[in-house]
Design a protein around this motif. Structure first.
Motif, PDB file in Angstrom:
ATOM      1  N   VAL A 230     -12.891  17.556 -31.722  1.00  0.00           N
ATOM      2  CA  VAL A 230     -13.981  17.252 -33.134  1.00  0.00           C
ATOM      3  C   VAL A 230     -13.078  16.611 -33.909  1.00  0.00           C
ATOM      4  CG1 VAL A 230     -14.959  18.496 -34.760  1.00  0.00           C
ATOM      5  CG2 VAL A 230     -15.167  19.309 -32.523  1.00  0.00           C
ATOM      6  N   ARG A 231     -11.672  17.068 -34.380  1.00  0.00           N
ATOM      7  CA  ARG A 231     -11.016  16.517 -35.470  1.00  0.00           C
ATOM      8  C   ARG A 231     -10.839  15.071 -35.164  1.00  0.00           C
ATOM      9  NH1 ARG A 231      -6.647  19.244 -34.745  1.00  0.00           N
ATOM     10  NH2 ARG A 231      -7.462  21.033 -35.786  1.00  0.00           N
ATOM     11  N   VAL A 233     -12.468  12.894 -33.204  1.00  0.00           N
ATOM     12  CA  VAL A 233     -13.751  12.101 -33.442  1.00  0.00           C
ATOM     13  C   VAL A 233     -13.905  11.873 -34.588  1.00  0.00           C
ATOM     14  CG1 VAL A 233     -15.459  13.856 -33.073  1.00  0.00           C
ATOM     15  CG2 VAL A 233     -15.811  11.485 -32.253  1.00  0.00           C
ATOM     16  N   TRP A 234     -13.941  13.029 -35.552  1.00  0.00           N
ATOM     17  CA  TRP A 234     -14.277  12.847 -37.023  1.00  0.00           C
ATOM     18  C   TRP A 234     -13.411  11.961 -37.835  1.00  0.00           C
ATOM     19  CZ3 TRP A 234     -18.594  14.988 -39.096  1.00  0.00           C
ATOM     20  CH2 TRP A 234     -18.673  14.891 -40.311  1.00  0.00           C
ATOM     21  N   GLU A 235     -12.177  11.693 -37.222  1.00  0.00           N
ATOM     22  CA  GLU A 235     -11.306  10.703 -37.958  1.00  0.00           C
ATOM     23  C   GLU A 235     -11.666   9.244 -37.689  1.00  0.00           C
ATOM     24  OE1 GLU A 235      -7.653  11.760 -36.646  1.00  0.00           O
ATOM     25  OE2 GLU A 235      -7.423  13.571 -37.977  1.00  0.00           O
ATOM     26  N   ARG A 236     -12.715   8.957 -36.657  1.00  0.00           N
ATOM     27  CA  ARG A 236     -12.886   7.596 -36.336  1.00  0.00           C
ATOM     28  C   ARG A 236     -14.599   7.644 -36.788  1.00  0.00           C
ATOM     29  NH1 ARG A 236      -8.747   9.300 -34.302  1.00  0.00           N
ATOM     30  NH2 ARG A 236      -7.253   7.977 -33.029  1.00  0.00           N
ATOM     31  N   VAL A 237     -14.751   6.746 -37.928  1.00  0.00           N
ATOM     32  CA  VAL A 237     -15.977   6.943 -38.617  1.00  0.00           C
ATOM     33  C   VAL A 237     -16.766   6.126 -37.685  1.00  0.00           C
ATOM     34  CG1 VAL A 237     -17.279   5.605 -40.554  1.00  0.00           C
ATOM     35  CG2 VAL A 237     -15.043   6.503 -40.722  1.00  0.00           C
ATOM     36  N   ARG A 240     -18.078   9.058 -35.238  1.00  0.00           N
ATOM     37  CA  ARG A 240     -18.501  10.091 -35.965  1.00  0.00           C
ATOM     38  C   ARG A 240     -19.822   9.953 -36.379  1.00  0.00           C
ATOM     39  NH1 ARG A 240     -15.561  10.673 -41.045  1.00  0.00           N
ATOM     40  NH2 ARG A 240     -16.960   9.244 -41.940  1.00  0.00           N
ATOM     41  N   LEU A 244     -23.537  11.714 -35.156  1.00  0.00           N
ATOM     42  CA  LEU A 244     -24.554  12.458 -36.140  1.00  0.00           C
ATOM     43  C   LEU A 244     -26.017  11.825 -35.801  1.00  0.00           C
ATOM     44  CD1 LEU A 244     -22.421  12.419 -39.328  1.00  0.00           C
ATOM     45  CD2 LEU A 244     -22.918  14.656 -37.891  1.00  0.00           C
ATOM     46  N   VAL A 355     -18.183   5.688 -29.026  1.00  0.00           N
ATOM     47  CA  VAL A 355     -17.413   6.642 -28.857  1.00  0.00           C
ATOM     48  C   VAL A 355     -16.257   6.316 -27.944  1.00  0.00           C
ATOM     49  CG1 VAL A 355     -17.094   8.878 -27.626  1.00  0.00           C
ATOM     50  CG2 VAL A 355     -19.157   8.495 -29.352  1.00  0.00           C
ATOM     51  N   VAL A 367     -13.956  14.919 -26.310  1.00  0.00           N
ATOM     52  CA  VAL A 367     -14.846  14.214 -27.123  1.00  0.00           C
ATOM     53  C   VAL A 367     -16.313  14.228 -26.273  1.00  0.00           C
ATOM     54  CG1 VAL A 367     -15.638  12.238 -28.077  1.00  0.00           C
ATOM     55  CG2 VAL A 367     -13.253  13.122 -28.512  1.00  0.00           C
ATOM     56  N   TYR A 371     -19.862  15.806 -27.468  1.00  0.00           N
ATOM     57  CA  TYR A 371     -20.882  14.962 -27.328  1.00  0.00           C
ATOM     58  C   TYR A 371     -21.979  15.808 -26.575  1.00  0.00           C
ATOM     59  CZ  TYR A 371     -23.361  10.553 -26.828  1.00  0.00           C
ATOM     60  OH  TYR A 371     -24.413   9.512 -26.734  1.00  0.00           O
TER      61      TYR A 371
END
Length: 430
Positions: A230-231, A233-237, A240, A244, A355, A367, A371
């Motif tokens: 999660v961390r 993928v969250w760092e890759r805009v 992310r 969402l 992704v 990841v 997903y």
């Protein structure tokens, strides 16, 4: 390049053909299996299924993925993915045979338990297919590979569903017919296992000996592994924002699916065989939309960009619901299903590529497991929201109107993102 041109291009690689063949045989068998489940769960002629019952069925059938997916991600990041495909297929075959025997003998509760296990094990296989794809196609062909592989898999699944329904008609009486469908699916899963053996043992990775020590250490704990995924993928805009959007879209897709089931079971028809036949027409157009959405996506993204393409798709979904959904007409509703299928696959193919391009291979399995959790849990959330708001008839103008607004709002957000990216491109030009 056209869809079939893309398909010919990626099929030139022998390693891709082996992975592709595994997907096709597996998803064709999934379609057969799902035909048996749909007839038994959603179109029981002895009752008219209400919104709450449909939502509960979706929860029972999909939420186990959210439990299994974290373990699937860690497993496929530390175990040869070829073995994941092989063993998952064999386990599905055994469990499908068990479900066939149970339903033939009228063991309803035990049938659901076995079906849950089949669907849960399928998470390992689907995650392994996604995580292994970058190993068999060059990086610059990931977009076209993501367009053709899931789409052809969806077409194979749809064909399998048609074969399953035909088998059920041959079987006649419901329990016997369903048992036959599920047994044929079991044979198909055995075939998928055999096809996976055409891949070499370590051909799909992961290559953990090439990763830093902290990556290997993260794999020792499921929770830590998922958290790191999660961390990461969250760092890759781009990844992310894509995830969402998939979450929001799947909530709306869950609502629309429940509405469609209720309309064909309780309003457009009297349920039973007639309900399944009507729903099959809408599902067929949905599948056609999936196919054409993937056909259009590679060329569309190359012309207007990924952000603008997603924005256009979301605007199209909102417009289709407004024009073809709100009248709640049996003649118009399948058209809305077609457009939603087109949008769904177009968005998913684009997000899959975002992704895969923006996450590291060492985290790719986790990841994609995140997903999968998002993909299924948000669908169930949408069905649950619909169950609380929609009457048994399936007709609710306020709910569909709210869906239209949600789609248009997401489309507007992606339009802003596309314009911002275009401005950045212009400023980088010397």
């Amino acid at each position: 390049m056209s869809f079939f041109g893309d398909l010919r291009e990626v099929l030139r690689g022998p390693r891709f053909r082996r992975l592709f063949g595994t997907r096709l045989v597996s998803q064709f068998s999934d379609g057969i299996y799902q035909a048996g489940l749909a007839g038994f769960v959603f179109f029981n002629p002895e009752q008219h299924t209400g919104a709450g019952e449909v939502a509960m069925a979706f929860a029972v059938l999909l939420l186990p993925f959210s439990v299994v997916a974290p373990f699937a991600g860690v497993l496929i990041d530390r175990m040869p993915r070829r073995q994941v495909l092989f063993l998952s297929s064999l386990i599905k075959a055994a469990l499908a045979a068990v479900t066939a025997l149970l339903i033939a003998h009228g063991e309803g509760p035990a049938f659901f338990i076995a079906a849950l296990l089949v669907l849960s094990v399928n998470r390992f296989l689907l995650s392994g297919l996604s995580a292994g794809l970058p190993y068999v196609v060059p990086r610059d062909r990931l977009m076209m590979a993501n367009a053709v592989t899931p789409t052809c898999g969806t077409v194979a699944s749809s064909l399998g569903t048609g074969v399953g329904l035909a088998i059920g008609m041959i079987g006649g009486e419901r329990a016997l017919g369903t048992g036959m469908i599920l047994f044929v699916a079991a044979l198909g899963f055995v075939g998928a296992a055999l096809v996976s053996l055409t891949l070499r043992y370590g051909e799909l990775g992961p290559h953990l000996d090439e990763e830093p020590e902290e990556v290997r250490a993260a794999l020792r704990n499921v929770v830590v592994g998922m958290t790191s995924g999660v961390r990461h993928v969250w760092e890759r805009v781009p990844a992310r924002v894509g995830l969402l959007t998939i979450g929001g879209h799947r909530v709306l897709f869950g609502i629309s699916t429940l509405i469609t089931l209720l309309l064909y079971n309780n309003t457009f028809t009297g349920g039973g065989v007639a309900g399944m036949a009507g729903f099959s027409v809408a599902a067929g157009l949905l599948a056609l939309g999936f196919f054409l959405g993937a056909v259009a996506t590679p060329s569309a993204t190359s012309r207007i960009g990924e952000n603008a393409w997603i924005a256009s798709l979301l605007f199209a979904a909102g417009t289709a619901l407004l024009v073809f959904g709100l009248p709640f007409s049996p003649a118009l509703f399948p058209v809305a299903a077609f457009v939603l299928g087109f949008v769904s696959q177009g968005v998913k193919v684009t997000v899959d590529t975002l992704v895969q391009r923006h996450v590291d291979d060492a985290f790719r399995g986790r990841v994609f497991s995140v997903y999968d959790v998002l993909f299924n849990a948000t669908f169930v959330l949408g069905a649950a929201l619909a169950a609380a708001l929609i009457p048994p008839s399936g007709t609710s103008v306020p709910v569909v109107a709210a869906m239209v607004i949600a789609f248009l709002s997401m489309g507007a957000a992606w339009t802003v993102r596309a314009r911002r990216e275009n401005r950045h491109e212009v400023t980088r030009i010397p």
